[in-house]
Design an enzyme around this catalytic site. Structure first.
Site, PDB file in Angstrom:
ATOM      1  N   HIS A   9       0.861  -1.251   0.078  1.00 39.42           N
ATOM      2  CA  HIS A   9       0.054   0.174  -0.091  1.00 39.42           C
ATOM      3  C   HIS A   9       0.632   1.393  -0.342  1.00 39.42           C
ATOM      4  O   HIS A   9       1.825   0.629   0.239  1.00 39.42           O
ATOM      5  CB  HIS A   9      -1.073  -0.076   1.202  1.00 39.42           C
ATOM      6  CG  HIS A   9      -0.397   0.187   2.157  1.00 39.42           C
ATOM      7  ND1 HIS A   9       0.187   1.546   3.000  1.00 39.42           N
ATOM      8  CD2 HIS A   9       0.359  -0.813   3.673  1.00 39.42           C
ATOM      9  CE1 HIS A   9       0.863   1.349   4.247  1.00 39.42           C
ATOM     10  NE2 HIS A   9       0.833  -0.712   4.679  1.00 39.42           N
TER      11      HIS A   9
ATOM     12  N   ASP B 139      -3.117 -19.218  12.487  1.00 34.82           N
ATOM     13  CA  ASP B 139      -1.850 -19.822  13.053  1.00 34.82           C
ATOM     14  C   ASP B 139      -1.092 -19.032  15.205  1.00 34.82           C
ATOM     15  O   ASP B 139      -1.418 -18.195  15.362  1.00 34.82           O
ATOM     16  CB  ASP B 139      -0.478 -19.404  12.635  1.00 34.82           C
ATOM     17  CG  ASP B 139       0.702 -19.937  13.004  1.00 34.82           C
ATOM     18  OD1 ASP B 139       0.970 -20.151  14.247  1.00 34.82           O
ATOM     19  OD2 ASP B 139       1.278 -20.955  12.074  1.00 34.82           O
TER      20      ASP B 139
ATOM     21  N   SER C  89       2.489  -4.788   6.644  1.00 33.51           N
ATOM     22  CA  SER C  89       2.270  -4.508   5.062  1.00 33.51           C
ATOM     23  C   SER C  89       3.026  -5.013   4.360  1.00 33.51           C
ATOM     24  O   SER C  89       4.646  -4.668   5.019  1.00 33.51           O
ATOM     25  CB  SER C  89       1.553  -3.440   5.378  1.00 33.51           C
ATOM     26  OG  SER C  89       0.799  -2.362   6.522  1.00 33.51           O
TER      27      SER C  89
END
Length: 434
Positions: free
Chosen positions: A242, A368, A383
Site C-alpha cells: 500500500h 496460527d 504490511s
C-alpha cells in the site's frame, strides 16, 4: 393490473436491470488483460454479447466457449487459455456482428521471485515539500496575513519550485524566501498529479523577522514495513503493498528519493478490537542500506536492491495469478521477532476477481496460534508480508481490520509486479523489463 401483466412487467424490469448491469460491466471492462503463459481466465457475457478471437491471435490464446457448462441459458461462458507470449486481440460483439469493444490479451512469461518477509526500515524524502497545514502570520506592521491560503495553496499540495528554483527540503524553502524577501514570487505546486502555478508575496513575521508564506510543510518520513519480494534478475523489489501517506493529510507522498534498510523488531504492541497493534523496530540510516526507493504508489513502494547477498539466501518461487488463488489454507512470511522470518498459517476467506489493479484483492484470517499469541493478529509493520499458497507467491498483506485484528486485506501479487515493471506488455509501445 392483471397477474399476467404484472408478471410481464416484472420480467421486463428484471431483464432491463440484468442488461443494464451487463452493459455497465462491458463499459468498465479493461482494454487489456494480462495472463501468465500457461494460465487461463474465465469470462462470461449475457446474450446478445459474445466474444471473438482475431485470426492472427490463435497461436497466442485459445478460446473455449463453455456453453454446456453455463447454468444460465442466455449466458456465454468462455475460458481464455494462453499458449505463447505475445499480444492477442479479442473483440466483444453485439449479436455476433457488431464490434463494441476491442480488448488486448497480454500473455507474459511466468516469473519467479524471491519471497521477502523481512522487516525493513523505510526512509522517504518527498518531491519538494508537502503542505500539511496553513496558518496566519502576524506581520511586523501588526496586521494578520495568510499569503499561502490567499494564493490558493491547499493542504496536501506539494510545492516543487519557487521562482524557478527546485525545492529540496523545508530548510531550503526558508532560505529561498529570505533571499527573495517581500517581492512577488511564483510558486509551482502539484495537486492530484496536476501542475499548477500561482503567485504570492512573502510576509515578514513579527515573531522572528523571517519571511514566511503561512504554511507548515513536511519533507520526509520514516517507519517500519515488510519486504514482499525481490526479482533476482533485475534486482527490483516491492514492499508494503500500500502507499506511504502523510500522517496529517492522508496524501500519497511523492518520492524524490528514499532508501530501505535492514531492521530488527524490538517490541510489539498487540492488536486488539478497535486498536491496531504495531511492530516497533530499530534501523540505522547510515548503515545496512539495502536499496533505493524509486516509486511510492497506491500498491506499495518499489525500487532496486543493491545487496546481492539477498539473492543467495532464499530460493525463488513461482507466482500464482488471481485465477490460481483459492479460498482456503495459505501462509504468510513475517518478521515479528528480531530479524527472523517465520512462516505462519492463515486462511483466505474471500476473493475479489479484479480486471484492473485494486488493493483489496482478498481477505485473510490469521489461524496460527503462534502469531496470534505474539501480535494479536495483523499489526502495523506487517504490511507487505508475502502470502503463499500451493508453493507459489500469490499476494501480500496490506491492511488490518480495526475491529478484528485477526483479519485483514491482501493484494494480488500480479498487481505489485505490474507496478514494479516486472510484468509488462509484449509490444514495443510499452516499457520492457531489464
Amino acid at each position: 393490473m392483471s397477474r399476467y401483466r404484472k408478471f410481464i412487467f416484472f420480467a421486463l424490469l428484471l431483464t432491463l436491470i440484468v442488461y443494464s448491469i451487463q452493459i455497465l460491466n462491458i463499459v468498465r471492462f479493461p482494454s487489456q488483460i494480462d495472463i501468465m503463459k500457461g494460465d487461463s481466465k474465465d469470462l462470461s457475457f449475457f446474450f446478445p454479447f459474445s466474444l471473438e478471437l482475431m485470426e492472427d491471435s490463435i497461436n497466442i490464446v485459445k478460446i473455449d466457449n463453455n456453453k454446456e457448462k453455463s447454468n444460465i441459458a442466455l449466458r456465454n461462458s468462455y475460458k481464455l487459455e494462453s499458449t505463447n507470449n505475445g499480444i492477442a486481440d479479442i473483440k466483444l460483439k453485439l449479436l455476433g456482428i457488431f464490434p463494441i469493444k476491442h480488448v488486448r490479451v497480454n500473455v507474459v512469461e511466468n516469473v519467479h521471485i524471491i519471497p521477502g518477509g523481512e522487516a525493513i526500515g523505510v526512509k522517504l524524502n518527498t518531491k519538494g515539500v508537502l503542505v500539511v497545514a496553513t496558518s496566519e502570520i502576524s506581520g511586523i506592521d501588526g496586521k494578520i496575513y495568510n499569503p499561502a491560503k490567499n494564493a490558493g495553496i491547499r493542504v496536501g499540495d506539494s510545492i516543487t519550485m519557487i521562482d524557478g528554483i527546485k525545492v529540496e527540503n523545508a530548510d531550503h524553502v526558508i532560505h529561498i524566501l529570505n533571499s527573495i524577501k517581500d517581492k512577488k514570487i511564483s510558486i509551482q505546486i502539484e495537486r492530484n498529479n496536476i501542475v499548477y502555478h500561482t503567485e504570492v508575496i512573502p510576509v515578514k513575521s513579527k515573531q522572528d523577522n523571517s519571511y514566511r508564506l503561512g504554511i507548515w510543510v513536511r519533507d520526509k518520513t520514516a517507519g517500519i514495513g515488510t519486504l514482499t519480494f525481490l526479482e533476482p534478475n533485475s534486482m527490483k523489489f516491492g514492499a508494503l503493498g500500500h502507499a506511504i501517506t502523510d500522517i496529517d493529510t492522508g496524501t500519497l507522498m511523492k518520492v524524490e528519493n528514499g532508501e530501505i534498510m535492514r531492521a530488527k523488531v524490538s517490541s510489539i504492541e498487540h492488536g486488539k478490537k478497535g486498536s491496531p497493534g504495531e511492530l516497533r523496530g530499530i534501523f540505522f540510516e547510515t548503515k545496512d542500506v539495502l536499496g533505493k526507493i524509486e516509486n511510492n504508489t497506491n500498491f506499495g513502494i518499489y525500487g532496486t536492491i543493491h545487496d546481492e547477498n539477498l539473492t543467495n539466501q532464499k530460493t525463488p518461487l513461482p507466482i500464482g495469478t488471481q485465477s490460481e488463488v483459492r479460498i482456503g489454507k495459505a501462509h504468510i512470511l513475517a518478521n515479528v521477532e528480531g530479524d527472523r522470518v517465520d512462516k505462519y498459517e492463515v486462511e483466505i476467506i474471500k476473493l475479489e476477481r479484479q480486471n484492473v489493479p485494486q488493493s483489496k484483492s482478498m481477505i485473510i484470517k490469521i489461524t496460527d496460534d503462534r502469531l496470534i499469541e505474539k501480535t494479536g493478529g495483523i499489526v502495523q509493520g506487517m504490511s507487505g508480508s508475502p502470502i503463499l499458497q500451493n508453493g507459489k507467491i500469490v499476494g501480500a498483506v496490506t491492511h488490518v481490520f480495526v475491529n478484528d485484528p485477526t483479519k485483514g486485506y491482501g493484494i494480488y501479487i500480479e498487481w505489485m509486479l505490474k507496478e514494479a515493471g516486472i510484468i509488462t506488455n509484449n509490444n514495443a509501445d510499452f516499457a520492457k523489463t531489464k
